[in-house]
Scaffold this active site. Structure first.
Site, short mmCIF file in Angstrom:
data_model
loop_
_atom_site.label_atom_id
_atom_site.label_comp_id
_atom_site.label_asym_id
_atom_site.label_seq_id
_atom_site.Cartn_x
_atom_site.Cartn_y
_atom_site.Cartn_z
N GLY A 164 0.91 -1.26 -0.15
CA GLY A 164 -0.04 0.06 -0.02
C GLY A 164 0.85 1.13 -0.06
N ARG A 165 0.32 2.17 0.56
CA ARG A 165 1.20 3.48 0.71
C ARG A 165 2.38 3.43 1.37
NH1 ARG A 165 -4.03 4.51 2.11
NH2 ARG A 165 -5.28 6.16 0.74
N ARG A 186 -2.83 -8.91 -1.23
CA ARG A 186 -4.06 -10.02 -1.19
C ARG A 186 -4.03 -10.40 -2.63
NH1 ARG A 186 -9.00 -10.49 2.49
NH2 ARG A 186 -9.02 -8.17 3.11
N ALA A 252 3.55 -3.45 10.89
CA ALA A 252 2.11 -3.22 10.76
C ALA A 252 1.41 -3.39 11.88
CB ALA A 252 1.74 -4.33 9.71
N ARG A 253 0.86 -4.65 12.46
CA ARG A 253 0.33 -4.73 13.83
C ARG A 253 0.86 -6.34 14.21
NH1 ARG A 253 -0.83 -0.14 13.65
NH2 ARG A 253 -2.64 0.84 13.65
N GLU A 282 0.12 -5.57 22.81
CA GLU A 282 0.50 -4.10 22.81
C GLU A 282 -0.18 -3.45 23.92
OE1 GLU A 282 1.58 -2.48 18.98
OE2 GLU A 282 1.38 -0.61 19.83
N HIS A 300 6.11 1.22 19.19
CA HIS A 300 5.26 1.87 18.31
C HIS A 300 5.32 3.21 17.91
CE1 HIS A 300 1.06 0.64 16.59
NE2 HIS A 300 1.64 1.36 15.98
N GLY A 302 6.20 4.46 14.72
CA GLY A 302 6.43 4.51 13.16
C GLY A 302 6.07 5.80 12.74
C1 DGY Z 1 -0.86 3.54 12.20
O1 DGY Z 1 -1.28 4.82 11.99
O2 DGY Z 1 -1.62 2.73 12.37
C2 DGY Z 1 0.32 3.52 13.02
O3 DGY Z 1 0.34 2.19 13.54
C3 DGY Z 1 0.50 4.52 14.18
O4 DGY Z 1 1.83 5.11 14.16
#
Ligand code: DGY
Length: 326
Positions: A164-165, A186, A252-253, A282, A300, A302
């Site tokens: 994605g972006r 996907r 990501a997660r 988390e 976390h 990012g």
């Molecule tokens: C998001 O935007 O989903 C990031 O994980 C937050 O930093």
């Protein structure tokens, strides 16, 4: 019908200057920020929103909005906006059923997140934290031809999960390292060249099935949303198929990786390095992850640049404001 006063509540404190700036443009707006910079969930969350009866609620990824919370929101709530790109903490169907609009903050955090991905890729492949620790602990006794040998990125293959972006921004940076870029999505992207103008056809990111990507990449970096299909996408079998000296990064997660299986893999000696910005439970980090010098852990962050966080907060509030009068 347009409410006389428009109330937006925010689950965390946000800079006063930002509230002032937004209120100046919308004098009918009341922004109420919770003073505590800590998550609010469950009964406390429902109680707070019911007491405030806002039009919009600005939240963070640490506040959970499952069906049983959404169903208890007051009728006044018409929009929920999360200061994040991931919306996995919000039950979209429940919001649709209640006619509540849901917003997130794509685009504005792309570069900050892609930059930090590279910090973790470099940390994981070039053993930066191990080196820092050695120096800080006064264990550096002089140059050695075999000291902390890492993995060369130039010419290596980076496998991006989720083009994605953010995945695309990571890929653009990979071209600067002369890396071969593979990706899993996907569905393969039809017109991939339009995402990468100026990149030679032969260097464009190549689609790979997830099993192939895991088995063939030198660097694996995760950028997909969390959903049923991506839960434990990196399961035990896939983790164990990774190259022994691969670098793995998760931006990501947490639940995209089976963390227990990852720890097993690390114990078995797999991975040159692992960089994690997100965790399965988390903010609790499995203590075992802290035992590996070659695992770099970040809290976390990012999207945590001053510029980006301001943009995210502004965008979240403005998205709600834009729904008024529509
Ligand atoms: C998001 O935007 O989903 C990031 O994980 C937050 O930093």
């Amino acid at each position: 019908m347009k409410p006389e006063r428009l109330k937006i509540i925010v689950t965390r404190p946000i800079p006063g200057e930002l509230c002032d700036e937004i209120s100046r443009n919308r004098p009918e707006l009341d922004i109420v920020c919770r003073p505590q910079d800590a998550p609010i969930n469950g009964d406390e969350l429902i109680e707070w929103i019911n007491a405030e009866k806002p039009y919009g609620v600005v939240i963070t990824l640490a506040e959970k909005f499952p069906d049983n919370i959404i169903s208890k929101l007051p009728e006044s709530v018409k929009a929920i906006s999360t200061i994040a790109v991931g919306k996995d903490n919000i039950d979209q169907n429940a919001c649709d059923n209640r006619g509540i609009k849901v917003f997130n903050t794509p685009d504005v955090l792309t570069n900050a997140t892609a930059d930090l991905t590279w910090a973790l890729i470099l940390a994981a492949s070039r053993r930066i934290v191990e080196g820092h620790k050695m120096c800080a602990d006064d264990k550096f006794v002089g140059w050695s031809p075999t000291l902390l040998m890492g993995k060369e990125l130039t010419g290596a293959t980076i496998g991006i999960v989720g083009m994605g972006r953010i995945g695309s921004a990571v890929a653009k940076r990979a071209f600067g390292f002369n890396m071969k870029v593979a990706y899993f999505n996907r569905n393969p992207i039809q017109d991939i060249s339009s995402k990468f103008p100026g990149i030679d056809h032969s260097s464009l990111p190549k689609y790979m099935a997830i099993d192939d990507l895991c088995a063939q990449s030198d660097v694996i970096t995760l950028h997909c949303p969390l959903n049923d299909a991506s839960f434990h996408l990196l399961n035990e079998a896939r983790l164990n198929s990774c190259r022994h000296d691969a670098a793995l990064v998760n931006m990501a997660r947490g639940p995209v990786v089976d963390e227990t299986a990852l720890i097993k893999s690390l114990k078995a000696g797999r991975f040159m390095g692992v960089g994690l910005d997100v965790y399965e439970n988390e903010p609790n980090i499995n203590p075992e992850l802290k035992n590996f010098d070659r695992v770099t852990l970040l809290p976390h962050i990012g999207s945590a640049t001053i510029e980006t966080r301001w943009k995210m907060m502004r965008l979240s509030i403005n998205a709600i404001l834009e729904t008024v009068n529509k």
